[in-house]
Design an enzyme around this catalytic site. Structure first.
Site, short mmCIF file in Angstrom:
data_model
loop_
_atom_site.label_atom_id
_atom_site.label_comp_id
_atom_site.label_asym_id
_atom_site.label_seq_id
_atom_site.Cartn_x
_atom_site.Cartn_y
_atom_site.Cartn_z
N MET A 184 38.39 8.57 20.11
CA MET A 184 38.43 9.98 20.20
C MET A 184 38.71 10.54 21.22
O MET A 184 37.83 10.44 22.21
CB MET A 184 37.22 10.34 19.27
CG MET A 184 37.19 9.77 17.87
SD MET A 184 38.28 10.72 16.56
CE MET A 184 37.88 12.17 16.33
N GLY A 203 43.37 11.65 24.04
CA GLY A 203 44.61 12.41 24.37
C GLY A 203 45.95 11.56 23.47
O GLY A 203 47.10 11.56 24.21
N LYS A 204 45.42 10.43 22.49
CA LYS A 204 46.26 9.71 22.01
C LYS A 204 47.60 10.65 21.40
O LYS A 204 48.86 10.41 21.70
CB LYS A 204 45.94 9.12 21.11
CG LYS A 204 44.88 7.83 21.30
CD LYS A 204 44.15 7.09 20.26
CE LYS A 204 43.34 7.96 19.37
NZ LYS A 204 42.05 8.89 19.92
N GLU A 218 47.90 8.47 14.32
CA GLU A 218 46.55 8.00 13.48
C GLU A 218 46.83 6.88 12.24
O GLU A 218 46.65 7.03 11.21
CB GLU A 218 46.10 9.29 12.85
CG GLU A 218 46.05 10.23 13.63
CD GLU A 218 44.76 10.20 14.52
OE1 GLU A 218 43.91 9.25 14.68
OE2 GLU A 218 44.26 11.26 15.12
N ILE A 219 47.76 5.84 13.05
CA ILE A 219 47.94 4.64 11.93
C ILE A 219 46.98 4.01 11.31
O ILE A 219 47.03 3.35 10.37
CB ILE A 219 48.86 3.65 13.09
CG1 ILE A 219 49.64 2.78 11.87
CG2 ILE A 219 47.93 2.83 13.95
CD1 ILE A 219 50.75 1.94 12.63
N CYS A 277 30.87 6.37 26.66
CA CYS A 277 31.23 5.30 27.67
C CYS A 277 30.45 4.19 26.87
O CYS A 277 29.25 4.07 26.09
CB CYS A 277 30.66 5.24 28.98
SG CYS A 277 28.95 5.56 29.33
#
Length: 193
Positions: free
Chosen positions: A17, A20-21, A88-89, A185
């Site tokens: 999340m 930057g996808k 958002e596959i 992280c």
């Protein structure tokens, strides 16, 4: 690298999340539009965080998209295009195999197929459909966010319920934003109890 107009290919944009996808998917699709390549963008019908008929990034960028529930709808609407984009596959109702087969079919027909989505769920487990697509794609770009706790590169999506990590038995797919998820992280991520 294969040129976009010279043959089919699958491109995967993945990450946690806030990495930057969708922003990257929008960037690529704007290039496609500038090049006047026939294209169509699809978005899962269940993702209505910003708009029901657009792909939209957390920063406010957006492009018009066709809402779908299944990759079968993509196959039915991809006859007159060179480029197909799916955002958002992981929210699609199809099995991982059906998603893989559809993307492979489209690429085998000479289309450039660009998919974006989470590579891991909130339990830090791979999404099977994305994992399979990454294995067969011609291009894979794994993006990272910044950990909200320490500032390191974040690769995990921490789902929170009342400030605590969501339990392992919680539903896997829950649409949300800053109200439910934090980028973390490896060290700051807390395994769901």
């Amino acid at each position: 690298m294969t040129r976009p107009g010279s043959g089919g290919r699958i491109e995967v944009i993945c990450g946690c999340m806030y990495s930057g996808k969708t922003e990257e998917l929008i960037r690529r699709m704007r290039q496609v539009m500038i090049a006047r390549q026939p294209c169509r963008i699809f978005t899962p019908r269940m993702d209505t965080r910003y708009s029901a008929a657009h792909i939209a990034s957390h920063t406010g960028s957006q492009l018009e998209a066709v809402p779908i529930t299944s990759v079968k709808q993509v196959l039915a609407a991809a006859e007159d295009v060179q480029v197909v984009a799916l955002d958002e596959i992981h929210f699609l109702e199809d099995s991982p195999q059906a998603i893989l087969d559809a993307c492979q079919f489209l690429a085998d027909q000479g289309l450039r197929v660009i998919v974006a989505g989470l590579d891991q769920n909130y339990r830090a487990e791979p999404f099977p459909g994305m994992m399979q697509l990454m294995a067969v794609a011609e291009q894979v770009d794994k993006l990272y966010a910044i950990c909200v706790r320490c500032g390191a590169y974040a690769t995990r999506s921490q789902r929170l319920i009342n400030g605590d990590p969501a339990p392992r038995e919680a539903e896997t797919l829950v649409v949300g934003g800053l109200d439910l998820y934090e980028a973390r992280c490896r060290q700051c991520y807390q395994q769901a109890p």
